[in-house]
Design an enzyme around this catalytic site. Sequence first.
Site, PDB file in Angstrom:
ATOM      1  N   HIS A  19       5.889  26.184  11.384  1.00  0.00           N
ATOM      2  CA  HIS A  19       4.572  26.017  12.001  1.00  0.00           C
ATOM      3  C   HIS A  19       3.588  26.976  11.345  1.00  0.00           C
ATOM      4  O   HIS A  19       3.923  28.141  11.154  1.00  0.00           O
ATOM      5  CB  HIS A  19       4.676  26.324  13.493  1.00  0.00           C
ATOM      6  CG  HIS A  19       3.350  26.262  14.197  1.00  0.00           C
ATOM      7  ND1 HIS A  19       2.763  25.055  14.515  1.00  0.00           N
ATOM      8  CD2 HIS A  19       2.516  27.242  14.616  1.00  0.00           C
ATOM      9  CE1 HIS A  19       1.611  25.312  15.113  1.00  0.00           C
ATOM     10  NE2 HIS A  19       1.432  26.616  15.183  1.00  0.00           N
ATOM     11  N   GLY A  32      -3.024  -3.363  -4.353  1.00  0.00           N
ATOM     12  CA  GLY A  32      -1.718  -2.703  -4.380  1.00  0.00           C
ATOM     13  C   GLY A  32      -1.898  -1.243  -4.773  1.00  0.00           C
ATOM     14  O   GLY A  32      -2.965  -0.653  -4.559  1.00  0.00           O
ATOM     15  N   VAL A  33      -0.849  -0.689  -5.363  1.00  0.00           N
ATOM     16  CA  VAL A  33      -0.834   0.752  -5.615  1.00  0.00           C
ATOM     17  C   VAL A  33      -1.939   1.189  -6.595  1.00  0.00           C
ATOM     18  O   VAL A  33      -2.715   2.105  -6.302  1.00  0.00           O
ATOM     19  CB  VAL A  33       0.560   1.166  -6.148  1.00  0.00           C
ATOM     20  CG1 VAL A  33       0.629   2.661  -6.322  1.00  0.00           C
ATOM     21  CG2 VAL A  33       1.629   0.713  -5.182  1.00  0.00           C
ATOM     22  N   VAL A  85      -9.851 -15.255  -6.214  1.00  0.00           N
ATOM     23  CA  VAL A  85     -10.877 -15.277  -7.244  1.00  0.00           C
ATOM     24  C   VAL A  85     -10.796 -16.606  -7.982  1.00  0.00           C
ATOM     25  O   VAL A  85      -9.707 -17.044  -8.352  1.00  0.00           O
ATOM     26  CB  VAL A  85     -10.638 -14.103  -8.226  1.00  0.00           C
ATOM     27  CG1 VAL A  85     -11.552 -14.214  -9.436  1.00  0.00           C
ATOM     28  CG2 VAL A  85     -10.862 -12.786  -7.514  1.00  0.00           C
ATOM     29  N   GLY A 142      -0.615  -6.175 -10.806  1.00  0.00           N
ATOM     30  CA  GLY A 142       0.803  -6.001 -11.098  1.00  0.00           C
ATOM     31  C   GLY A 142       1.043  -5.722 -12.575  1.00  0.00           C
ATOM     32  O   GLY A 142       0.127  -5.826 -13.397  1.00  0.00           O
ATOM     33  N   ALA A 188       8.456   5.590 -11.973  1.00  0.00           N
ATOM     34  CA  ALA A 188       9.022   6.489 -12.992  1.00  0.00           C
ATOM     35  C   ALA A 188      10.322   7.118 -12.497  1.00  0.00           C
ATOM     36  O   ALA A 188      11.296   7.218 -13.254  1.00  0.00           O
ATOM     37  CB  ALA A 188       8.001   7.569 -13.332  1.00  0.00           C
TER      38      ALA A 188
HETATM   39  P1  NAI Z   1       1.151  -4.044  -7.088  1.00  0.00           P
HETATM   40  O1  NAI Z   1       2.207  -5.062  -7.128  1.00  0.00           O
HETATM   41  O2  NAI Z   1       1.370  -2.774  -6.348  1.00  0.00           O
HETATM   42  O3  NAI Z   1      -0.176  -4.669  -6.485  1.00  0.00           O
HETATM   43  C1  NAI Z   1      -0.790  -5.797  -7.009  1.00  0.00           C
HETATM   44  C2  NAI Z   1      -1.610  -6.427  -5.893  1.00  0.00           C
HETATM   45  O4  NAI Z   1      -2.418  -7.444  -6.446  1.00  0.00           O
HETATM   46  C3  NAI Z   1      -0.764  -7.074  -4.810  1.00  0.00           C
HETATM   47  O5  NAI Z   1      -1.176  -6.582  -3.555  1.00  0.00           O
HETATM   48  C4  NAI Z   1      -1.053  -8.571  -4.980  1.00  0.00           C
HETATM   49  O6  NAI Z   1      -1.026  -9.245  -3.751  1.00  0.00           O
HETATM   50  C5  NAI Z   1      -2.441  -8.544  -5.566  1.00  0.00           C
HETATM   51  N1  NAI Z   1      -2.783  -9.708  -6.380  1.00  0.00           N
HETATM   52  C6  NAI Z   1      -2.015 -10.354  -7.284  1.00  0.00           C
HETATM   53  N2  NAI Z   1      -2.721 -11.343  -7.866  1.00  0.00           N
HETATM   54  C7  NAI Z   1      -3.966 -11.307  -7.335  1.00  0.00           C
HETATM   55  C8  NAI Z   1      -5.158 -12.062  -7.529  1.00  0.00           C
HETATM   56  N3  NAI Z   1      -5.222 -13.040  -8.434  1.00  0.00           N
HETATM   57  N4  NAI Z   1      -6.237 -11.749  -6.790  1.00  0.00           N
HETATM   58  C9  NAI Z   1      -6.204 -10.753  -5.890  1.00  0.00           C
HETATM   59  N5  NAI Z   1      -5.102 -10.021  -5.671  1.00  0.00           N
HETATM   60  C10 NAI Z   1      -4.007 -10.278  -6.378  1.00  0.00           C
HETATM   61  O7  NAI Z   1       0.766  -3.785  -8.620  1.00  0.00           O
HETATM   62  P2  NAI Z   1      -0.192  -2.696  -9.275  1.00  0.00           P
HETATM   63  O8  NAI Z   1      -1.035  -2.041  -8.248  1.00  0.00           O
HETATM   64  O9  NAI Z   1      -0.849  -3.381 -10.412  1.00  0.00           O
HETATM   65  O10 NAI Z   1       0.831  -1.637  -9.817  1.00  0.00           O
HETATM   66  C11 NAI Z   1       1.832  -2.026 -10.784  1.00  0.00           C
HETATM   67  C12 NAI Z   1       3.090  -1.222 -10.602  1.00  0.00           C
HETATM   68  O11 NAI Z   1       2.870   0.121 -10.940  1.00  0.00           O
HETATM   69  C13 NAI Z   1       3.583  -1.258  -9.175  1.00  0.00           C
HETATM   70  O12 NAI Z   1       4.933  -1.593  -9.144  1.00  0.00           O
HETATM   71  C14 NAI Z   1       3.387   0.129  -8.691  1.00  0.00           C
HETATM   72  O13 NAI Z   1       4.393   0.527  -7.787  1.00  0.00           O
HETATM   73  C15 NAI Z   1       3.412   0.957  -9.961  1.00  0.00           C
HETATM   74  N6  NAI Z   1       2.573   2.127  -9.744  1.00  0.00           N
HETATM   75  C16 NAI Z   1       3.055   3.138  -8.983  1.00  0.00           C
HETATM   76  C17 NAI Z   1       2.257   4.219  -8.682  1.00  0.00           C
HETATM   77  C18 NAI Z   1       2.783   5.276  -7.785  1.00  0.00           C
HETATM   78  O14 NAI Z   1       4.000   5.332  -7.553  1.00  0.00           O
HETATM   79  N7  NAI Z   1       1.943   6.144  -7.222  1.00  0.00           N
HETATM   80  C19 NAI Z   1       0.892   4.332  -9.188  1.00  0.00           C
HETATM   81  C20 NAI Z   1       0.472   3.184  -9.921  1.00  0.00           C
HETATM   82  C21 NAI Z   1       1.299   2.133 -10.198  1.00  0.00           C
END
Ligand code: NAI
Length: 455
Positions: A432, A175-176, A230, A260, A308
Amino acid sequence: MTEADVVILGGGPGGYAAAIRCAQLGRSVVLIDEAAVGGTCLHRGCIPTKALLHAAEVADSARTAAQFGITASFDGVDVTKLHGFKNTVVSRLHKGLTGLIAALGITVISGRGRLTGPTTVEVDGTTISGGVIILATGSAPKVPGMIQTSDRVLTSDQALELDRIPSSAIILGGGVIGVEFASLWTSLGAKVTIVEALPRLVPNEDTAISAYLERLFRRRKITAKTGALVTGVTSDDDAVHVTLESGDVLSADVLLVAVGRGPRTADLGLTEAGVQLDRGFVVTDDKLRTSVPTVYAIGDIVAGLQLAHRAFQQGLFVAEQIAGRDPEAVAELGIPRVTYCDPEIASVGLTEGAAREQYGDGVETVTYDLAGNGRSQILKASGAVKLVVDPAGTVVGVHMIGAGVSELIGEAQLLYNLGVKAAEAARFVHAHPTQNEALGEALMAVSGAPLHLHG
Ligand code: NAI
């Protein structure tokens, strides 16, 4: 007993935005946080990660300078200075924020608060009473039960403070956070493997964006194991070992757990005070009121996008209601989403799949490849802009990938939130040479009048 019109629990982007607007609107405010104001965003999230990602971009520029005719080389990372740069950015912003809060006469109380009634919070034995309470305690990384964190098994909190660049890393979750750290560590010299349970990286994005990202990550030699589960994690003196359901065992210097973030609502006295929770998230109505009429909730503890800028907006929304105004509710789909990996991802509105579910077969899409955009060529940015338009020709989704596209989200979110018709927007001039022209070209193409687009 301390008294204020508004008592806010949590000083992250949600809590401090609410505090500032309440104070501006003449309310007395107490803001309680057990850590420094600014929350995850300023201290352990958006700001420090983006500082590191900028440094990573500098490393890549040094590495690739020769192709622009510039002689330079990437000779390594001074981790102390890297953290110094990141920490300076954070501390300047923190100083600015605390100054602003003080100038507005907001009382900041340092300590862990607990809701003790519909209008009372207790901090270290002292009761603080408010006409209204706002809960804004944010989120924390989730760690699956089978995994123990250690000096090799990290959440993003520890990864941000790591005193070395790992030689190799396995990232659990594509994810992100997963893709941002994959990008960062790869640029700084690590060999990265992402393990994602779902069939594609960034599964919340449009499928075309995931496909582009996977291709561009492959080019950067980032391995992505998708649809991979895993079954076990062990560590020894040399490495961490991750066993997959397929039987494969991956080993690396560190494992980052990025599956997450969960709401921080435990041990806050919420249930006892009558605040209804659902799987840990605070249940609210569309005005962000909880089941206790004097208590509001904002930010990551309210189910939805954990961003945020969503928290900022919710903080302002609640503050204005408290001041007797009637602000417009925040539309979740209209909140821009930006991921700062290389290539960057920026999107707003519906994915093509979601639009087809909602509007049927009359949905149209156009994908404009950045290969046709002059500025992108100069920047050597690969990627695309994809527009999703409903049967009436209204822009209902914008999905972009490529270096620099984060800066295009401003126009994209206006198109979506104002319900603009693509043909109407297509007549406006895009300067441009900018990458913004790619959005202009996509608007022209989807309206049937492409300019720089083959076939
Ligand atoms: P996320 O929900 O974006 O991604 C978590 C990923 O882990 C998902 O794709 C899910 O399918 C996968 N997953 C879950 N359990 C798993 C497992 N046991 N094995 C393998 N894959 C698994 O959550 P993430 O990346 O931890 O981010 C948390 C929050 O922080 C999100 O809501 C994100 O939007 C926010 N965030 C936003 C940022 C930005 O706006 N640039 C930067 C960093 C975080």
